[in-house]
Design an enzyme around this catalytic site. Sequence first.
Site, PDB file in Angstrom:
ATOM      1  N   TRP A  85      42.809  -4.655  15.805  1.00 36.10           N
ATOM      2  CA  TRP A  85      42.807  -3.864  14.404  1.00 36.10           C
ATOM      3  C   TRP A  85      43.683  -4.377  13.695  1.00 36.10           C
ATOM      4  CZ3 TRP A  85      40.111  -0.452  12.211  1.00 36.10           C
ATOM      5  CH2 TRP A  85      39.117   0.227  13.209  1.00 36.10           C
ATOM      6  N   TRP A  87      45.379   9.137  -1.373  1.00 36.96           N
ATOM      7  CA  TRP A  87      46.042   8.399  -0.173  1.00 36.96           C
ATOM      8  C   TRP A  87      47.009   7.259  -0.752  1.00 36.96           C
ATOM      9  CZ3 TRP A  87      45.066   2.994  -0.586  1.00 36.96           C
ATOM     10  CH2 TRP A  87      43.947   2.714  -1.486  1.00 36.96           C
ATOM     11  N   GLU A  89      43.673  -3.393  20.184  1.00 31.81           N
ATOM     12  CA  GLU A  89      44.771  -3.005  18.975  1.00 31.81           C
ATOM     13  C   GLU A  89      45.132  -3.944  18.483  1.00 31.81           C
ATOM     14  OE1 GLU A  89      45.175   0.218  18.371  1.00 31.81           O
ATOM     15  OE2 GLU A  89      43.893   0.713  20.099  1.00 31.81           O
ATOM     16  N   ASN A 134      51.251   6.358  16.461  1.00 37.01           N
ATOM     17  CA  ASN A 134      49.894   6.091  15.754  1.00 37.01           C
ATOM     18  C   ASN A 134      48.897   7.293  15.585  1.00 37.01           C
ATOM     19  OD1 ASN A 134      47.628   4.381  14.493  1.00 37.01           O
ATOM     20  ND2 ASN A 134      46.729   4.959  16.537  1.00 37.01           N
ATOM     21  N   TRP A 180      41.326  14.117  -6.685  1.00 40.83           N
ATOM     22  CA  TRP A 180      42.551  14.470  -5.933  1.00 40.83           C
ATOM     23  C   TRP A 180      43.580  15.388  -6.810  1.00 40.83           C
ATOM     24  CZ3 TRP A 180      42.254  12.533  -1.502  1.00 40.83           C
ATOM     25  CH2 TRP A 180      41.551  11.068  -1.336  1.00 40.83           C
ATOM     26  N   TRP A 226      45.426   3.687   5.711  1.00 43.95           N
ATOM     27  CA  TRP A 226      45.148   4.787   4.856  1.00 43.95           C
ATOM     28  C   TRP A 226      43.882   4.997   4.262  1.00 43.95           C
ATOM     29  CZ3 TRP A 226      47.885   9.272   3.909  1.00 43.95           C
ATOM     30  CH2 TRP A 226      49.501   9.019   4.351  1.00 43.95           C
TER      31      TRP A 226
HETATM   32  C1  LIG Z   1      47.991   6.029   8.042  1.00 41.95           C
HETATM   33  C2  LIG Z   1      48.356   4.781   8.775  1.00 41.95           C
HETATM   34  C3  LIG Z   1      49.521   3.809   8.362  1.00 41.95           C
HETATM   35  C4  LIG Z   1      49.493   2.742   9.021  1.00 41.95           C
HETATM   36  N1  LIG Z   1      50.361   1.762   8.532  1.00 41.95           N
HETATM   37  C5  LIG Z   1      50.807   0.666   9.395  1.00 41.95           C
HETATM   38  C6  LIG Z   1      51.680  -0.343   8.890  1.00 41.95           C
HETATM   39  O1  LIG Z   1      52.149  -0.230   7.722  1.00 41.95           O
HETATM   40  N2  LIG Z   1      52.027  -1.409   9.591  1.00 41.95           N
HETATM   41  C7  LIG Z   1      51.337  -1.514  10.856  1.00 41.95           C
HETATM   42  O2  LIG Z   1      51.830  -2.385  11.658  1.00 41.95           O
HETATM   43  N3  LIG Z   1      50.504  -0.346  11.446  1.00 41.95           N
HETATM   44  C8  LIG Z   1      50.335   0.517  10.838  1.00 41.95           C
HETATM   45  N4  LIG Z   1      49.343   1.522  11.121  1.00 41.95           N
HETATM   46  C9  LIG Z   1      48.764   1.298  12.354  1.00 41.95           C
HETATM   47  C10 LIG Z   1      49.619   1.666  13.945  1.00 41.95           C
HETATM   48  O3  LIG Z   1      50.010   2.959  13.577  1.00 41.95           O
HETATM   49  C11 LIG Z   1      50.730   0.933  14.238  1.00 41.95           C
HETATM   50  O4  LIG Z   1      50.413  -0.472  14.208  1.00 41.95           O
HETATM   51  C12 LIG Z   1      51.090   1.386  15.496  1.00 41.95           C
HETATM   52  O5  LIG Z   1      51.656   2.747  15.511  1.00 41.95           O
HETATM   53  C13 LIG Z   1      52.314   0.461  15.827  1.00 41.95           C
HETATM   54  O6  LIG Z   1      52.846   0.994  17.199  1.00 41.95           O
HETATM   55  P1  LIG Z   1      52.971   0.157  18.446  1.00 41.95           P
HETATM   56  O7  LIG Z   1      53.464  -1.193  18.191  1.00 41.95           O
HETATM   57  O8  LIG Z   1      53.596   0.905  19.614  1.00 41.95           O
HETATM   58  O9  LIG Z   1      51.429  -0.152  18.643  1.00 41.95           O
HETATM   59  P2  LIG Z   1      50.601  -0.542  20.005  1.00 41.95           P
HETATM   60  O10 LIG Z   1      49.738   0.700  20.515  1.00 41.95           O
HETATM   61  O11 LIG Z   1      51.484  -0.881  20.967  1.00 41.95           O
HETATM   62  O12 LIG Z   1      49.445  -1.642  19.736  1.00 41.95           O
HETATM   63  C14 LIG Z   1      49.930  -2.961  19.485  1.00 41.95           C
HETATM   64  C15 LIG Z   1      49.841  -3.658  18.144  1.00 41.95           C
HETATM   65  O13 LIG Z   1      48.695  -3.540  17.854  1.00 41.95           O
HETATM   66  C16 LIG Z   1      48.685  -3.215  16.423  1.00 41.95           C
HETATM   67  N5  LIG Z   1      47.746  -1.690  15.811  1.00 41.95           N
HETATM   68  C17 LIG Z   1      47.656  -0.753  16.639  1.00 41.95           C
HETATM   69  N6  LIG Z   1      47.022  -0.165  16.165  1.00 41.95           N
HETATM   70  C18 LIG Z   1      46.723  -0.361  14.842  1.00 41.95           C
HETATM   71  C19 LIG Z   1      46.049   0.083  13.699  1.00 41.95           C
HETATM   72  N7  LIG Z   1      45.577   1.213  13.973  1.00 41.95           N
HETATM   73  N8  LIG Z   1      45.618  -0.759  12.887  1.00 41.95           N
HETATM   74  C20 LIG Z   1      46.651  -2.014  12.580  1.00 41.95           C
HETATM   75  N9  LIG Z   1      47.136  -2.697  13.842  1.00 41.95           N
HETATM   76  C21 LIG Z   1      47.347  -1.780  14.844  1.00 41.95           C
HETATM   77  C22 LIG Z   1      50.040  -3.341  15.898  1.00 41.95           C
HETATM   78  O14 LIG Z   1      50.304  -4.642  15.400  1.00 41.95           O
HETATM   79  C23 LIG Z   1      50.622  -2.845  16.984  1.00 41.95           C
HETATM   80  O15 LIG Z   1      52.147  -3.418  17.168  1.00 41.95           O
HETATM   81  C24 LIG Z   1      49.047   2.645  10.614  1.00 41.95           C
HETATM   82  C25 LIG Z   1      48.321   3.534  10.789  1.00 41.95           C
HETATM   83  C26 LIG Z   1      47.907   4.560   9.988  1.00 41.95           C
HETATM   84  C27 LIG Z   1      47.120   5.789  10.812  1.00 41.95           C
END
Ligand SMILES: Cc1cc2nc3c(=O)[nH]c(=O)nc-3n(C[C@H](O)[C@H](O)[C@H](O)COP(=O)(O)OP(=O)(O)OC[C@H]3O[C@@H](n4cnc5c(N)ncnc54)[C@H](O)[C@@H]3O)c2cc1C
Length: 471
Positions: free
Chosen positions: A272, A353, A269, A335, A300, A376
């Site tokens: 990502w 989007w 993650e 997420n 759109w 997005w």
């Molecule tokens: C439409 C959409 C918009 C999003 N916008 C953002 C945003 O503006 N900022 C943001 O930080 N994340 C964004 N995310 C990714 C993700 O949803 C969040 O990082 C995550 O929910 C954060 O929760 P957590 O810290 O508990 O994640 P955890 O599951 O604990 O993951 C640990 C860390 O991994 C990174 N991570 C995890 N999943 C993703 C992912 N899909 N993409 C990028 N990094 C990821 C984050 O830094 C997160 O804190 C977005 C996802 C979607 C689907």
Amino acid sequence: MTPVIVWFRDDLRLSDQSALHAAIETGRPVLPVFILDDGSAERWAPGGASRWWLHHSLAALQQSLQECGARLTLRRGDSVATIADVARQTGAVEVFTGGSVDPRARRLDQAAAAALGGGFHRMRTTTLFHPDSVRTKAGGAYSVYTPFANACLALGGPKAPLPAPRTIRGADPLVSDCLEDWGLLPGKPDWAVGLRETWTPGEAGAMERAEAFLDHGLSGYAVARDHPAHDGTSMLSPHLHFGEISASQLWHMAHRRPAGPARDIFIRELLWREFCANLLWHHPALPDAPLKPEFAKMPWRDDQAGLRAWRRGQTGVPIVDAGMRQLWHTGWMHNRVRMIVASFLVKHLMMPWQDGEAWFWDTLVDADLASNAGNWQWVAGCGADAAPYFRIFNPILQGKKFDADGVYVRQWVPELGRLDPRHIHAPWDAPADTLTRAGVSLGNTYPKPIVDLGIGRSRALEAYARIRESA
Ligand SMILES: Cc1cc2nc3c(=O)[nH]c(=O)nc-3n(C[C@H](O)[C@H](O)[C@H](O)COP(=O)(O)OP(=O)(O)OC[C@H]3O[C@@H](n4cnc5c(N)ncnc54)[C@H](O)[C@@H]3O)c2cc1C
């Protein structure tokens, strides 16, 4: 002795802070500076939730710097002119700062480097690896996540984090703005109540959350992370975004925990996040334009009423509304639910989007140019390694699978609180007497769905198929 400047930007912490570390190593007094450059008509200036977080994060940084012996100078204005001005005022010839993948910050860096000459040092503080160090065998940029993640893993992990300094030889303080005068906090109405209840911005809060998650949450992460009603994820994203904890620190902290699938998934993650940062580095237009150019022709819709209902959590589709209300209340959304609400907006409603991205930008405490745009575009199908165009999240099935008892929906959509789990994800299909017993009157106490999910899905599939043919 003339000081050296540490220009804090996306890395509001003292530990694993290579810019601060390098500045201290010079043996000169250190002048920490933060510049709020929000005067321009910049499209991606920080949104409301980010400004709330920034206020508290800066207050915490001020406090920890002061405890070490240095004062944070706050200035507001054009970044380059202001940093050059501070350098002139103090006679400093060296400025240490963190690197950013944000295209605007990169442009400003070039201008600052030109203004300051050879004394401008940009260090890596926000990503695990320098974006240029992760390249395909042919030397190009990765556009698919899995080989990118594998290439990162093959690098053997980031360098061990630097310790926080115990003391800093602070430079004579300059006149500083007062944080309170910057107006980063909401006035009336005070919409930040839920944010205050949910978060502790700052390096100490970040470390506490990281330790708590790694000690108690990591082992169950592989399963719990998909269930929005559980505290199954780290909720570290805003702390990572503001650099209150570095991705490298988290990487190494995680590696001190037992090996296993949960730990691997967590690291992936973090990758990502790294992938999105890498995409923005190589594609500066990522926040505004589809990576797949044919998507610029997507037909759109212009459904402003639908967009308003989506923003307010009033679409009549319970899991979508629950997510959008969680976002409004806490500045964060799980997420899994982010994917569901995003898919609903761009596919069922066929709204651009960028409209969803802009709302997330304003309301998320973790709003991040790279991760927001990358995700997005991923959901819309126009990004790197995007979800296939025919993948349209069915909000009813997603709800039944990941919120089987309806606990998440009940928490955020209390109007449906007494509806039993069999009907909570599709109340419009419930028998009339079930709705009456639960106190639900569709169209009165809770909206009817603003779109027929079957019709919305078919409409999107047709449009996407046409785009694919034209590619
Ligand atoms: C439409 C959409 C918009 C999003 N916008 C953002 C945003 O503006 N900022 C943001 O930080 N994340 C964004 N995310 C990714 C993700 O949803 C969040 O990082 C995550 O929910 C954060 O929760 P957590 O810290 O508990 O994640 P955890 O599951 O604990 O993951 C640990 C860390 O991994 C990174 N991570 C995890 N999943 C993703 C992912 N899909 N993409 C990028 N990094 C990821 C984050 O830094 C997160 O804190 C977005 C996802 C979607 C689907």
